[in-house]
Design an enzyme around this catalytic site. Structure first.
Site, PDB file in Angstrom:
ATOM      1  CG  ASP A  66      38.795  38.267  44.659  1.00 44.46           C
ATOM      2  OD1 ASP A  66      39.055  38.444  43.453  1.00 44.46           O
ATOM      3  OD2 ASP A  66      37.979  37.408  45.060  1.00 44.46           O
ATOM      4  CD  GLU A 134      42.322  40.409  43.170  1.00 44.93           C
ATOM      5  OE1 GLU A 134      41.278  40.106  42.564  1.00 44.93           O
ATOM      6  OE2 GLU A 134      43.117  39.548  43.610  1.00 44.93           O
TER       7      GLU A 134
END
Length: 237
Positions: A66, A134
């Site tokens: 992320d 992610e």
């Protein structure tokens, strides 16, 4: 530890394909450390306990991915939109890294066939594929470094599945709109986790408060921290 984990990864042994070949079709390169990619596809509902008593899943890789994704997308957007102001750039980045976009790209990449999760998992967890994307980015970063990770996001993720100009014109979510408005008016805004709990099905639920200049203006609820920050409180609809 990893032998057990390997047995849990469905796609990497799907139709007798070698794991390296399966990943190569997605990544465009052969991994050096296959195990970190295996863990990237392991949802916490199918966590595995290692020999040290630690539970393995993709949450830590998701956290790392992320952060890396945010930085790289910011750089790409900054270079692509040369004359746009900060609010526009923030808005566009938010629309690229939001749950809905990542989930769509993950499915188009074929990650939904790779994620290992409990059959009892509720359909509310419909962003697990975006979360796995992610985590995959985190795995690429650990395995190959920043440059290869940048190339994957720029050439594969965005190059094949995201039109920067079109997504920049897309209607923004509540969080993006509010951030842009606060920047334009030089006001401080924060999104703070108030609490988290489990619903009746055992799924985690997050409640996020939105504070503008020391005044809470609304609360969002969702099945992920990102989703709760993107929910529009009724008073702002």
């Amino acid at each position: 530890m990893f032998t057990q984990l390997y047995k849990k990864i469905r796609l990497l042994k799907h139709k007798n394909k070698e794991p390296y070949s399966s990943l190569y079709k997605i990544l465009g390169f052969y991994p050096d450390n296959i195990h970190v990619y295996e863990q990237a596809f392991l949802h916490k509902s199918s966590s595995i306990e290692d020999s040290d008593g630690k539970w393995l899943n993709n949450e830590r890789l998701e956290f790392l991915g992320d952060a890396v994704l945010d930085a790289i997308v910011a750089d790409i957007v900054y270079k692509h939109f040369k004359n746009k102001r900060e609010g526009f750039l923030t808005n566009t980045r938010s629309k690229i890294v939001q749950c809905e976009t990542l989930n769509r790209v993950a499915i188009e990449l074929g990650l939904e066939k790779m994620v290992v999760y409990s059959a009892k998992l509720s359909s509310h967890n419909n962003h697990m594929h975006g979360n796995a994307l992610e985590a995959l980015i985190g795995a690429i970063y650990l395995d190959q470094g920043y440059r290869v990770c940048y190339r994957f996001i720029e050439k594969v993720m965005i190059g094949k599945y995201i039109d920067l100009d079109n997504i920049a014109r897309k209607e923004v979510n509540f969080k993006s709109s509010l951030i842009e408005w606060s920047q334009k008016n030089k006001l401080e805004i924060t999104f703070d986790l108030i609490e988290s709990f489990n619903d009746n099905d055992g799924n985690p639920v997050f409640q996020t408060g939105v504070t503008l200049s020391d005044t809470q203006i609304g609360v969002g609820i969702g099945y992920s921290k990102k989703k709760s920050r993107s929910r529009m409180p009724p008073r702002w609809q």
